[in-house]
Design a protein around this motif. Structure first.
Motif, PDB file in Angstrom:
ATOM      1  N   HIS A  64       0.610  -1.293   0.005  1.00  0.00           N
ATOM      2  CA  HIS A  64      -0.019  -0.225  -0.047  1.00  0.00           C
ATOM      3  C   HIS A  64       0.923   1.137   0.065  1.00  0.00           C
ATOM      4  O   HIS A  64       0.239   2.318   0.033  1.00  0.00           O
ATOM      5  CB  HIS A  64      -1.151  -0.031   1.157  1.00  0.00           C
ATOM      6  N   CYS A 114      -2.817  12.496  -4.926  1.00  0.00           N
ATOM      7  CA  CYS A 114      -3.268  11.455  -3.622  1.00  0.00           C
ATOM      8  C   CYS A 114      -5.006  11.096  -3.855  1.00  0.00           C
ATOM      9  O   CYS A 114      -5.216   9.953  -3.557  1.00  0.00           O
ATOM     10  CB  CYS A 114      -3.472  12.494  -2.300  1.00  0.00           C
ATOM     11  N   TRP A 115      -5.549  12.122  -4.491  1.00  0.00           N
ATOM     12  CA  TRP A 115      -6.943  11.664  -5.127  1.00  0.00           C
ATOM     13  C   TRP A 115      -7.093  10.593  -5.976  1.00  0.00           C
ATOM     14  O   TRP A 115      -7.563   9.391  -5.891  1.00  0.00           O
ATOM     15  CB  TRP A 115      -7.664  12.744  -5.769  1.00  0.00           C
ATOM     16  N   LYS A 163      -5.854   7.215  -4.261  1.00  0.00           N
ATOM     17  CA  LYS A 163      -6.998   6.870  -3.369  1.00  0.00           C
ATOM     18  C   LYS A 163      -7.967   5.974  -4.143  1.00  0.00           C
ATOM     19  O   LYS A 163      -8.521   5.026  -3.603  1.00  0.00           O
ATOM     20  CB  LYS A 163      -7.427   7.915  -2.649  1.00  0.00           C
ATOM     21  N   LYS A 164      -8.073   6.527  -5.331  1.00  0.00           N
ATOM     22  CA  LYS A 164      -9.132   5.732  -6.320  1.00  0.00           C
ATOM     23  C   LYS A 164      -8.605   4.537  -6.682  1.00  0.00           C
ATOM     24  O   LYS A 164      -9.562   3.646  -6.574  1.00  0.00           O
ATOM     25  CB  LYS A 164      -9.030   6.606  -7.637  1.00  0.00           C
ATOM     26  N   ASP A 213      -6.365   2.748  -4.876  1.00  0.00           N
ATOM     27  CA  ASP A 213      -5.929   2.076  -3.426  1.00  0.00           C
ATOM     28  C   ASP A 213      -6.174   2.866  -2.061  1.00  0.00           C
ATOM     29  O   ASP A 213      -5.803   3.714  -1.962  1.00  0.00           O
ATOM     30  CB  ASP A 213      -4.275   1.817  -3.478  1.00  0.00           C
ATOM     31  N   SER A 214      -7.647   2.535  -1.689  1.00  0.00           N
ATOM     32  CA  SER A 214      -8.025   2.967  -0.596  1.00  0.00           C
ATOM     33  C   SER A 214      -7.350   3.123   0.570  1.00  0.00           C
ATOM     34  O   SER A 214      -7.586   3.820   1.537  1.00  0.00           O
ATOM     35  CB  SER A 214      -9.532   2.523  -0.612  1.00  0.00           C
ATOM     36  N   LYS A 215      -6.458   2.029   0.875  1.00  0.00           N
ATOM     37  CA  LYS A 215      -5.634   2.068   1.983  1.00  0.00           C
ATOM     38  C   LYS A 215      -4.122   2.678   1.833  1.00  0.00           C
ATOM     39  O   LYS A 215      -3.090   1.993   2.474  1.00  0.00           O
ATOM     40  CB  LYS A 215      -5.517   0.465   2.683  1.00  0.00           C
ATOM     41  N   ASN A 227      -1.548   8.838   5.050  1.00  0.00           N
ATOM     42  CA  ASN A 227      -2.039   7.992   4.296  1.00  0.00           C
ATOM     43  C   ASN A 227      -3.270   8.789   3.629  1.00  0.00           C
ATOM     44  O   ASN A 227      -3.601   9.972   3.641  1.00  0.00           O
ATOM     45  CB  ASN A 227      -2.590   6.870   4.982  1.00  0.00           C
ATOM     46  N   ALA A 228      -3.903   8.073   2.682  1.00  0.00           N
ATOM     47  CA  ALA A 228      -4.792   8.681   1.731  1.00  0.00           C
ATOM     48  C   ALA A 228      -6.007   9.285   2.202  1.00  0.00           C
ATOM     49  O   ALA A 228      -6.510  10.589   1.965  1.00  0.00           O
ATOM     50  CB  ALA A 228      -5.245   7.688   0.606  1.00  0.00           C
ATOM     51  N   ASP A 229      -6.412   8.664   3.385  1.00  0.00           N
ATOM     52  CA  ASP A 229      -7.643   8.987   4.014  1.00  0.00           C
ATOM     53  C   ASP A 229      -7.328  10.603   4.981  1.00  0.00           C
ATOM     54  O   ASP A 229      -8.307  11.367   4.707  1.00  0.00           O
ATOM     55  CB  ASP A 229      -8.065   7.910   5.195  1.00  0.00           C
ATOM     56  N   THR A 273      -6.884  13.493   2.120  1.00  0.00           N
ATOM     57  CA  THR A 273      -8.013  13.875   1.633  1.00  0.00           C
ATOM     58  C   THR A 273      -9.002  14.309   2.665  1.00  0.00           C
ATOM     59  O   THR A 273      -9.847  15.558   2.442  1.00  0.00           O
ATOM     60  CB  THR A 273      -8.759  12.578   0.920  1.00  0.00           C
TER      61      THR A 273
END
Lengths: 351, 351
Positions: B4, B98-99, B102-103, B105-107, B210-212, B215
């Motif tokens: 990830h 990053c967007w 995330k699309k 690989d959500s983790k 991390n992506a979360d 965003t």
């Protein structure tokens, strides 16, 4: 008379003191060193236009420069480009050209000139050359005079130690003087004495004579070279004969013995001549900005003074904070050095 | 976990302070500025090899550099090269990457890095990055932690006024500290005080999250940018939306407000980092000869000292008699200037 005039341009030099501007592959006579749009050999031809018919130019050069000569001087007939298979100094070079000229024009009256000097006043130059040619021309209606050689003598403007000198004695006619003696490059006190005395001129290496005179002088003073030339003209075998000719300058081979025999004259001249032998002389000839910088190319100088810059084919050059430097660029080779150290350039270029 | 991990390389800079080595057409991140056989962006990828899967590298760059990126980094999938139609500073640049990540690989756990810095100790670099990634990774078996951002903080070696600083407060775990405050480029007395106090670090512009987290932070602090990114990812219409994004740095958009909310941490690091922002820093990083000259290329230095020379594609360069100068050549453009005047290079290059 003018139809018998011929001009021989010597273009075999390798100009290593201007590295990287001038290289053995593309020496300075083929470079637009003044940034005026014409190379030195083109400027040399330009200043003789009208002195002889356009078809009477001859170039003697090393075989590796023949293509450059053809490209830069397309009006020169191919048979007039004499390609030396080896460098043998100026006596064989000049002899070969004069032998070839005599073969096609027995009444030829000849000027021999280097290809890498500059003349700032071409009009005065033509006047001097015309005088000298009149002095050496065949006289159809009078008995053949004694053989006469004219060397153009530049009136010195400073006690230069980098040139040979010509000592004059009596004036003869048309502004021409008899040469008393040739003098090798002097030391500074001697050069200062020459300048004060007034009857010493710089030897520019520009010679005027007719075809009979130069062939007879070589037969008298260097019969071995004359015999080699007879064979070259007879057989056309330059390839084998020329490289075995005696390696000697025209000064030692002809001018010095001929001057002792009273055959050598000089025409004092003042036409802004320079042999462009080093960066100092180029700096001298270039137009300068208010900080005494002389620059050729797309060059931006910031807080620079007394620099000489040649960047013929660089896209853009920015120099800042240099006082008294040489900058030279060509084909991706670059030199920056103090002007006081320019005599070391040849050594560095061989690294 | 490592699958990830993603690395985002920002490569949109134009590096005008290194003219003519670096030009807007070919800026410094794409240059082998250290003369080691790898360009700065290639060295950037090299030092992350093993940190993430080879397929998880992303590059955000100006559209005019896309071909250079493809040529220099052929292992990056074409869909991972994000071509900005206009430069909008770092917040939209980082947000877009990053967007996109995330699309797919959500983790995702992400490192964002500039492309034009150097790191002399890549092993220590990997240790620090691994620590930071462990700190920001999703924890599968525990409840989602609060959002954590790590900025890498370089231990200062001198009172540098050219960088922003990070002030640390308490240590948390794994060598990581909470950030108390970001400080803009200080004046010299302030920089000296920072150096003495010991809890101020240089902000290297290397971020880990991390992506979360990223965003969510953009949604909280810059909802306009977050909304633009939602639209870009939904419609794919980068061409129209991106140039209208707010032009703002990630420092102002996210790092400062997030640090006030206690979400920002720093990992102090000492891996020989330099942003190579000017000739002085390049001189610092190059291997020097006994006269403190640092030179890249076929360069011969004679009586030179304290010079920094870059002649990547010149055939041969000879420099003599220069003390404390910059020499730079590329594609027929050449600069020589005093090292003390290097801040004026940009101005001259625009002449």
């Amino acid at each position: 008379m003018m139809k018998h005039n011929h001009v021989v341009i010597m273009a075999g030099g390798i100009g290593s003191r201007f590295w990287p501007l001038s290289t053995p592959e593309y020496p300075k006579q083929f470079i637009d060193i003044l940034g005026c749009g014409r190379t030195l050999i083109q400027l040399t031809v330009d200043r003789f236009l009208g002195v002889c018919p356009d078809t009477n130019f001859w170039v003697v050069t090393n075989c590796k420069y023949v293509d450059i000569v053809k490209q830069q001087l397309p009006m020169i007939p191919e048979s007039h480009i004499l390609a030396e298979p080896a460098a043998r100094n100026t006596a064989p070079c000049i002899a070969w050209a004069c032998w070839e000229i005599k073969k096609v024009d027995s009444k030829a009256n000849i000027v021999v000139t280097p290809s890498d000097a500059v003349v700032m006043n071409p009009q005065e130059f033509q006047r001097v050359i015309a005088n000298a040619l009149a002095f050496t021309a065949y006289q159809d209606n009078t008995p053949q005079q004694n053989h006469r050689i004219v060397t153009i003598g530049i009136k010195p403007s400073r006690p230069e130690t980098g040139y040979g000198y010509v000592e004059t004695s009596d004036a003869v006619d048309g502004g021409i003087y008899r040469v008393k003696e040739f003098k090798e490059k002097p030391d500074l006190p001697t050069a200062q004495r020459y300048l004060e005395k007034g009857n010493y001129l710089w030897n520019a290496g520009i010679f005027v004579w007719n075809a009979d005179t130069i062939t007879q002088c070589l037969e008298d003073y260097k019969p071995n070279i004359a015999a080699d030339m007879d064979k070259i003209v007879e057989t056309g075998d330059v390839e084998h004969i020329f490289p075995q000719c005696e390696k000697i300058s025209i000064d030692f081979a002809v001018m010095e013995p001929a001057s002792k025999d009273g055959k050598v004259f000089t025409h004092p001249a003042d036409f802004g001549w320079s042999d462009l032998g080093n960066w100092a002389s180029l700096h001298d000839k270039l137009e300068k900005d208010e900080n005494q910088n002389g620059a050729v190319g797309n060059v931006h100088l910031v807080e620079c003074s007394n620099c000489v810059v040649h960047a013929e084919n660089a896209k853009k050059v920015i120099l800042q904070g240099l006082d008294g430097y040489v900058f030279s660029e060509k084909n991706g080779q670059i030199l920056v050095c103090k002007r006081t150290e320019e005599q070391r350039i040849k050594e560095w270029s061989e690294k």
